[in-house]
Design a protein around this motif. Structure first.
Motif, PDB file in Angstrom:
ATOM      1  N   PHE A 100      60.710  28.230  72.100  1.00  0.00           N
ATOM      2  CA  PHE A 100      59.638  29.234  72.126  1.00  0.00           C
ATOM      3  C   PHE A 100      59.456  29.848  70.739  1.00  0.00           C
ATOM      4  CE2 PHE A 100      58.215  33.645  72.592  1.00  0.00           C
ATOM      5  CZ  PHE A 100      57.109  33.508  73.427  1.00  0.00           C
ATOM      6  N   VAL A 101      60.560  30.232  70.123  1.00  0.00           N
ATOM      7  CA  VAL A 101      60.534  30.857  68.803  1.00  0.00           C
ATOM      8  C   VAL A 101      60.000  29.873  67.755  1.00  0.00           C
ATOM      9  CG1 VAL A 101      62.054  31.713  66.963  1.00  0.00           C
ATOM     10  CG2 VAL A 101      62.299  32.590  69.300  1.00  0.00           C
ATOM     11  N   ASP A 102      60.482  28.633  67.790  1.00  0.00           N
ATOM     12  CA  ASP A 102      60.014  27.622  66.829  1.00  0.00           C
ATOM     13  C   ASP A 102      58.510  27.387  66.963  1.00  0.00           C
ATOM     14  OD1 ASP A 102      62.498  27.280  65.701  1.00  0.00           O
ATOM     15  OD2 ASP A 102      62.968  25.444  66.812  1.00  0.00           O
ATOM     16  N   ARG A 103      58.034  27.313  68.194  1.00  0.00           N
ATOM     17  CA  ARG A 103      56.595  27.114  68.408  1.00  0.00           C
ATOM     18  C   ARG A 103      55.792  28.278  67.840  1.00  0.00           C
ATOM     19  NH1 ARG A 103      53.854  27.056  72.810  1.00  0.00           N
ATOM     20  NH2 ARG A 103      55.373  28.024  74.177  1.00  0.00           N
ATOM     21  N   PHE A 104      56.318  29.491  68.012  1.00  0.00           N
ATOM     22  CA  PHE A 104      55.599  30.655  67.491  1.00  0.00           C
ATOM     23  C   PHE A 104      55.587  30.646  65.966  1.00  0.00           C
ATOM     24  CE2 PHE A 104      55.290  35.126  66.133  1.00  0.00           C
ATOM     25  CZ  PHE A 104      53.995  35.355  66.555  1.00  0.00           C
ATOM     26  N   TYR A 105      56.725  30.370  65.342  1.00  0.00           N
ATOM     27  CA  TYR A 105      56.763  30.300  63.873  1.00  0.00           C
ATOM     28  C   TYR A 105      55.790  29.236  63.365  1.00  0.00           C
ATOM     29  CZ  TYR A 105      61.125  33.087  63.866  1.00  0.00           C
ATOM     30  OH  TYR A 105      62.069  34.068  64.017  1.00  0.00           O
ATOM     31  N   ASN A 106      55.769  28.076  64.024  1.00  0.00           N
ATOM     32  CA  ASN A 106      54.833  27.010  63.620  1.00  0.00           C
ATOM     33  C   ASN A 106      53.390  27.478  63.751  1.00  0.00           C
ATOM     34  OD1 ASN A 106      56.856  25.189  62.986  1.00  0.00           O
ATOM     35  ND2 ASN A 106      56.877  24.263  65.029  1.00  0.00           N
ATOM     36  N   SER A 107      53.098  28.210  64.811  1.00  0.00           N
ATOM     37  CA  SER A 107      51.759  28.738  65.035  1.00  0.00           C
ATOM     38  C   SER A 107      51.359  29.703  63.917  1.00  0.00           C
ATOM     39  CB  SER A 107      51.711  29.442  66.392  1.00  0.00           C
ATOM     40  OG  SER A 107      50.541  30.168  66.540  1.00  0.00           O
ATOM     41  N   LEU A 108      52.300  30.529  63.469  1.00  0.00           N
ATOM     42  CA  LEU A 108      52.014  31.451  62.361  1.00  0.00           C
ATOM     43  C   LEU A 108      51.670  30.667  61.093  1.00  0.00           C
ATOM     44  CD1 LEU A 108      54.802  34.174  62.812  1.00  0.00           C
ATOM     45  CD2 LEU A 108      52.369  34.407  63.319  1.00  0.00           C
ATOM     46  N   HIS A 109      52.423  29.596  60.827  1.00  0.00           N
ATOM     47  CA  HIS A 109      52.150  28.776  59.636  1.00  0.00           C
ATOM     48  C   HIS A 109      50.800  28.056  59.761  1.00  0.00           C
ATOM     49  CE1 HIS A 109      55.880  29.469  57.518  1.00  0.00           C
ATOM     50  NE2 HIS A 109      56.547  29.269  58.632  1.00  0.00           N
ATOM     51  N   GLU A 110      50.511  27.545  60.948  1.00  0.00           N
ATOM     52  CA  GLU A 110      49.254  26.818  61.171  1.00  0.00           C
ATOM     53  C   GLU A 110      48.029  27.738  61.088  1.00  0.00           C
ATOM     54  OE1 GLU A 110      49.870  24.996  64.974  1.00  0.00           O
ATOM     55  OE2 GLU A 110      51.386  23.604  64.187  1.00  0.00           O
ATOM     56  N   ASN A 111      48.220  29.006  61.380  1.00  0.00           N
ATOM     57  CA  ASN A 111      47.124  29.975  61.370  1.00  0.00           C
ATOM     58  C   ASN A 111      47.290  30.997  60.241  1.00  0.00           C
ATOM     59  OD1 ASN A 111      45.536  29.362  63.984  1.00  0.00           O
ATOM     60  ND2 ASN A 111      47.672  29.344  64.635  1.00  0.00           N
ATOM     61  N   HIS A 112      47.881  30.566  59.161  1.00  0.00           N
ATOM     62  CA  HIS A 112      48.219  31.441  58.034  1.00  0.00           C
ATOM     63  C   HIS A 112      47.011  32.240  57.530  1.00  0.00           C
ATOM     64  CE1 HIS A 112      49.816  32.539  54.007  1.00  0.00           C
ATOM     65  NE2 HIS A 112      50.965  32.582  54.660  1.00  0.00           N
ATOM     66  N   ALA A 113      45.853  31.625  57.504  1.00  0.00           N
ATOM     67  CA  ALA A 113      44.651  32.288  56.973  1.00  0.00           C
ATOM     68  C   ALA A 113      44.215  33.481  57.816  1.00  0.00           C
ATOM     69  CB  ALA A 113      43.507  31.284  56.870  1.00  0.00           C
ATOM     70  N   VAL A 114      44.593  33.507  59.072  1.00  0.00           N
ATOM     71  CA  VAL A 114      44.209  34.588  59.988  1.00  0.00           C
ATOM     72  C   VAL A 114      45.135  35.798  59.848  1.00  0.00           C
ATOM     73  CG1 VAL A 114      44.464  35.092  62.471  1.00  0.00           C
ATOM     74  CG2 VAL A 114      42.960  33.291  61.743  1.00  0.00           C
ATOM     75  N   LEU A 115      46.319  35.592  59.288  1.00  0.00           N
ATOM     76  CA  LEU A 115      47.329  36.639  59.219  1.00  0.00           C
ATOM     77  C   LEU A 115      46.952  37.709  58.194  1.00  0.00           C
ATOM     78  CD1 LEU A 115      50.567  34.418  59.146  1.00  0.00           C
ATOM     79  CD2 LEU A 115      49.368  35.331  61.150  1.00  0.00           C
ATOM     80  N   THR A 116      47.383  38.928  58.445  1.00  0.00           N
ATOM     81  CA  THR A 116      47.213  39.986  57.464  1.00  0.00           C
ATOM     82  C   THR A 116      48.104  39.680  56.259  1.00  0.00           C
ATOM     83  OG1 THR A 116      49.001  41.319  58.411  1.00  0.00           O
ATOM     84  CG2 THR A 116      46.764  41.732  59.250  1.00  0.00           C
TER      85      THR A 116
END
Length: 194
Positions: A100-116
């Motif tokens: 679960f944690v790995d999937r979330f970290y990957n999601s953050l990297h994949e959506n980096h442009a959306v992050l503050t």
């Protein structure tokens, strides 16, 4: 509720999870500048925080800490509750916590442009230190509380709160269990209306 619970309560949509995760740094109507599902996550986060802060069981937990930690008691309980979610993860999810944690970290990297910008800067440290998985142990909670205490210039004294966690471990766990059953239902209903 802290990071792990907010992410878990977001359901299966990665952008809702991301919005919920980074919502604390987004003030007022700034959320309207994000993609729709991220907006939903931010609004869900605000709902969860409001509901949590007014919940009798959560207040019972914070009351135990209030005399020593004052207005930081709620922050400590948020982190303590994430500990019990991580510790008892298999009660709440069929997926193991590591995946679960790995999937979330990957999601953050994949959506980096959306992050503050703040979250973009935080991401390398968060993944390197594996914050979300570290909630599972008291040592991990100790590390997180110490880091947070440093950010308050050691005014909060949060680094000492694992003493109360150990002393009232059973009580905190019982309170978390009762509260989390309720917040899951409330968050599920709220997601349907966003």
């Amino acid at each position: 509720m802290n990071f792990l619970a907010h992410i878990y309560l977001s359901g299966d949509n990665d952008l809702i999870k991301i919005g919920n995760f980074m919502a604390d740094g987004i003030r007022g109507k700034q959320f309207e500048h994000f993609p729709k599902d991220v907006q939903k996550g931010i609004l869900l986060h605000r709902f969860i925080d409001t509901y949590t802060d007014s919940h009798d069981v959560f207040r019972q937990s914070t009351k135990r800490l209030h005399e020593k930690y004052h207005h930081y008691a709620g922050v400590i309980v948020d982190i303590v509750y994430d500990h019990f979610l991580a510790k008892n993860w298999s009660k709440y999810s069929d997926e193991n916590l590591e995946d679960f944690v790995d999937r979330f970290y990957n999601s953050l990297h994949e959506n980096h442009a959306v992050l503050t910008e703040k979250i973009q800067g935080l991401l390398p440290v968060m993944t390197r230190e594996n914050w979300l998985l570290s909630y599972r142990t008291i040592d991990g909670i100790q590390h997180i509380l110490t880091q947070m205490d440093r950010r308050s210039k050691n005014i909060s004294k949060m680094q000492f709160a694992t003493a109360e966690l150990k002393e009232f471990y059973t009580e905190f766990e019982q309170e978390f269990t009762a509260f989390f059953e309720d917040i899951q239902e409330q968050a599920n209903q709220k997601r349907l209306t966003l």
